[in-house]
Design an enzyme around this catalytic site. Structure first.
Site, PDB file in Angstrom:
ATOM      1  N   THR A   1      23.737 -17.381  26.441  1.00  0.00           N
ATOM      2  CA  THR A   1      24.722 -18.557  26.295  1.00  0.00           C
ATOM      3  C   THR A   1      24.131 -19.492  27.328  1.00  0.00           C
ATOM      4  OG1 THR A   1      26.479 -17.118  25.671  1.00  0.00           O
ATOM      5  CG2 THR A   1      27.005 -19.436  26.656  1.00  0.00           C
ATOM      6  N   VAL A   2      23.993 -18.893  28.772  1.00  0.00           N
ATOM      7  CA  VAL A   2      23.613 -19.948  29.596  1.00  0.00           C
ATOM      8  C   VAL A   2      21.990 -20.213  29.470  1.00  0.00           C
ATOM      9  CG1 VAL A   2      23.483 -20.616  32.072  1.00  0.00           C
ATOM     10  CG2 VAL A   2      25.319 -19.205  31.098  1.00  0.00           C
TER      11      VAL A   2
ATOM     12  N   ALA B   1      11.785 -14.963  28.728  1.00  0.00           N
ATOM     13  CA  ALA B   1      12.047 -13.716  28.481  1.00  0.00           C
ATOM     14  C   ALA B   1      13.286 -13.229  27.954  1.00  0.00           C
ATOM     15  CB  ALA B   1      11.831 -12.761  29.969  1.00  0.00           C
TER      16      ALA B   1
ATOM     17  N   ARG C   1      15.557 -10.301  25.228  1.00  0.00           N
ATOM     18  CA  ARG C   1      15.358  -8.965  24.630  1.00  0.00           C
ATOM     19  C   ARG C   1      15.396  -9.204  23.143  1.00  0.00           C
ATOM     20  NH1 ARG C   1      19.911  -6.039  27.658  1.00  0.00           N
ATOM     21  NH2 ARG C   1      20.756  -7.940  27.728  1.00  0.00           N
TER      22      ARG C   1
ATOM     23  N   GLU D   1      33.551 -12.206  30.759  1.00  0.00           N
ATOM     24  CA  GLU D   1      32.212 -11.285  31.220  1.00  0.00           C
ATOM     25  C   GLU D   1      32.188 -10.167  30.430  1.00  0.00           C
ATOM     26  OE1 GLU D   1      30.553 -11.868  34.479  1.00  0.00           O
ATOM     27  OE2 GLU D   1      31.746 -13.537  34.142  1.00  0.00           O
TER      28      GLU D   1
ATOM     29  N   ASP E   1      35.353 -10.964  39.288  1.00  0.00           N
ATOM     30  CA  ASP E   1      34.458 -12.010  39.080  1.00  0.00           C
ATOM     31  C   ASP E   1      34.998 -13.024  40.256  1.00  0.00           C
ATOM     32  OD1 ASP E   1      32.608 -13.812  37.253  1.00  0.00           O
ATOM     33  OD2 ASP E   1      34.398 -14.991  37.389  1.00  0.00           O
TER      34      ASP E   1
ATOM     35  N   LYS F   1      32.955 -14.929  43.600  1.00  0.00           N
ATOM     36  CA  LYS F   1      32.688 -16.366  43.708  1.00  0.00           C
ATOM     37  C   LYS F   1      33.423 -16.686  44.922  1.00  0.00           C
ATOM     38  CE  LYS F   1      32.681 -17.179  38.596  1.00  0.00           C
ATOM     39  NZ  LYS F   1      33.753 -17.205  37.351  1.00  0.00           N
TER      40      LYS F   1
HETATM   41  N1  HSE Z   1      33.785 -14.927  33.069  1.00  0.00           N
HETATM   42  C1  HSE Z   1      33.597 -16.137  34.028  1.00  0.00           C
HETATM   43  C2  HSE Z   1      34.906 -16.865  33.830  1.00  0.00           C
HETATM   44  C3  HSE Z   1      32.314 -16.695  33.611  1.00  0.00           C
HETATM   45  O1  HSE Z   1      35.737 -16.599  32.878  1.00  0.00           O
HETATM   46  O2  HSE Z   1      34.916 -17.898  34.542  1.00  0.00           O
HETATM   47  C4  HSE Z   1      31.939 -17.827  34.441  1.00  0.00           C
HETATM   48  O3  HSE Z   1      31.512 -17.365  35.819  1.00  0.00           O
END
Ligand code: HSE
Length: 434
Positions: free
Chosen positions: A13-14, A43, A45, A188, A199, A203
């Site tokens: 995605t990113v 790179a 997969r 995630e 997550d 951060k």
């Molecule tokens: N899983 C994370 C979120 C993605 O929902 O914010 C961005 O870091």
């Protein structure tokens, strides 16, 4: 001048968003950076049908990008800790700059990575690792550099906020909303990272380091998820004038740094309480600036690519500068980091929402009040609902003033031991953010 050559590792995605933004805005980006930025290798997969990479050389081996002498900057977008760490350390050892969106990697291995980067005189940029497209790292590290930061509080997981918003607004169930967040590409790979606060703790760990000039200490972050929240508590909180958000809080106190992620009641009239859906928002309170609020998309293809590409522009601008004079990775000079400790959750302070299921007898409220007052806990407001027909229990909801967590833990144990109290006392922390 020759373009800067970039290798993108990971075309999910990113990665595909980054490729597309670099291509679409190439001219604007070159005008800003002073040089073109060319993707010279990718790179991946497996092919990404949503990304037309044209004649860009492709490899299946990410480490080949770190070893490619043509590449100036490695963009790490593969996620995870193991291969990503190896890739980043290899790129640094080969004298390449690195841009990454990987919050887990920075939160867990950042101290090691930045030390190696300093040895090699290279930059490791990670704006996209926190709050997607919101340039909060740059704001905190550079824009607010005059301040002693008092606290940072953020909604920094879009999936969790989407779930809480949909539950509150539409009464949807937890698994139903989570499945939608996964389909939209926000969640995630392991969605427990989102809903259990891991997550967000990655951060928050990064934000706290930059805010307070402390080493990254993910292992000391306290995390509590949103999976046990009930619609009853969402409704009672609303009736008392609050919204429940999954908040990351980092606060500097005389005793140490609070570093905690948990469901939190926030007064409904705060701007941050009205941040809904997958949107993120981070409040930063500094002694000179007061409170500031940074808002935007915290996940998603192009919002995150926006941060990755901004980092690439920064790297290109700084490539010719003296490494000693660059913005330090963690905002503070590496020899000026502080050893102010991260506090265990028992020593953190907050106000509390309590829901007690009590028998409908005279004197129960007096017993509850006495347990709290014996521990110096001051009640701010109280609400009692009618007895529920099926069990005759009365939900008693209290909001307290601020108290050190261990006193509240003792009080809750005493409340649960009362004959007239049934089951566990529900406890949710409250932050007024003022
Ligand atoms: N899983 C994370 C979120 C993605 O929902 O914010 C961005 O870091």
């Amino acid at each position: 001048m020759k373009p800067v050559k970039v290798g993108i590792c990971g075309l999910g995605t990113v990665g595909s968003g980054t490729f597309n933004v670099l291509k679409r805005n190439a001219e604007e980006i070159a005008r800003r950076a002073g040089r073109g930025i060319e993707v010279a290798q990718i790179a991946q997969r497996r092919p990404n049908p949503n990304c037309d990479t044209g004649s860009t050389p492709i490899t299946a081996d990410v480490l080949a990008v770190a070893d490619n002498p043509e590449i100036d900057v490695v963009v790490e977008l593969i996620g995870g800790y193991t291969l990503a760490r190896e890739l980043v350390l290899r790129a640094i050892a080969n004298g390449k700059h690195v841009v990454t969106a990987n919050k887990a990697l920075i939160a867990v291995h950042g101290n090691e990575i930045f030390a190696k980067a300093r040895e090699q005189g290279v930059i490791v940029a990670f704006e996209a690792s926190v709050a997607g497209g919101i340039p909060v790292i740059k704001a905190l590290r550079e824009g607010l550099a005059a301040n002693r930061i008092n606290w940072v509080a953020g909604i920094i997981n879009g999936t969790g906020n989407f779930i809480l918003s949909e539950m509150r607004e539409k009464g949807r169930t937890f698994p139903d909303v989570l499945a939608e967040a996964q389909a939209l590409g926000y969640a995630e790979a392991d969605p427990t990272f989102d809903v259990e606060g891991i997550d967000a703790a990655h951060k928050l760990t990064i934000l706290a380091s930059i805010a307070f000039g402390i080493p990254l200490q993910f292992d000391k972050a306290y995390t509590e998820g949103i999976t046990r929240l009930t619609t009853a508590d969402v409704g009672y909180a609303e009736a008392l004038g609050y919204r429940i958000k999954h908040l990351g809080v980092a606060r500097s106190t005389a005793q140490g740094i609070e570093l905690r992620v948990h469901p939190t009641l926030i007064p409904a009239d705060r701007l941050i309480a009205n941040v809904n859906g997958v949107m993120n928002a981070v409040m930063v309170n500094g002694d000179a600036v007061g409170s500031t609020l940074f808002y935007g998309a915290g996940a998603g293809q192009e919002p995150t690519a926006s941060a990755v590409v901004a980092d690439l522009v920064d790297v290109v601008r700084a490539m010719t500068s003296d490494p000693e004079n660059r913005v330090p990775h963690l905002a503070f000079q590496p020899d000026a980091l502080s050893d102010h400790p991260v506090l265990p959750i028992e020593s953190c302070e907050s106000a509390y929402y309590l829901r007690i299921q009590a028998k409908d007898h005279p004197g129960v409220l007096a017993q509850v009040a006495s347990i709290l007052s014996d521990r110096g806990i001051n009640i701010e407001s109280i609400m009692q609902k009618e007895a529920e027909e099926h069990d005759g229990l009365v939900p008693m909801i209290l909001i307290t003033h601020r108290v050190i967590e261990r006193h509240m833990v003792e009080a809750i144990a005493a409340l649960e031991a009362l004959d007239d109290v049934a089951g566990d006392v529900v406890r949710i922390r409250v932050e007024h953010l003022n």
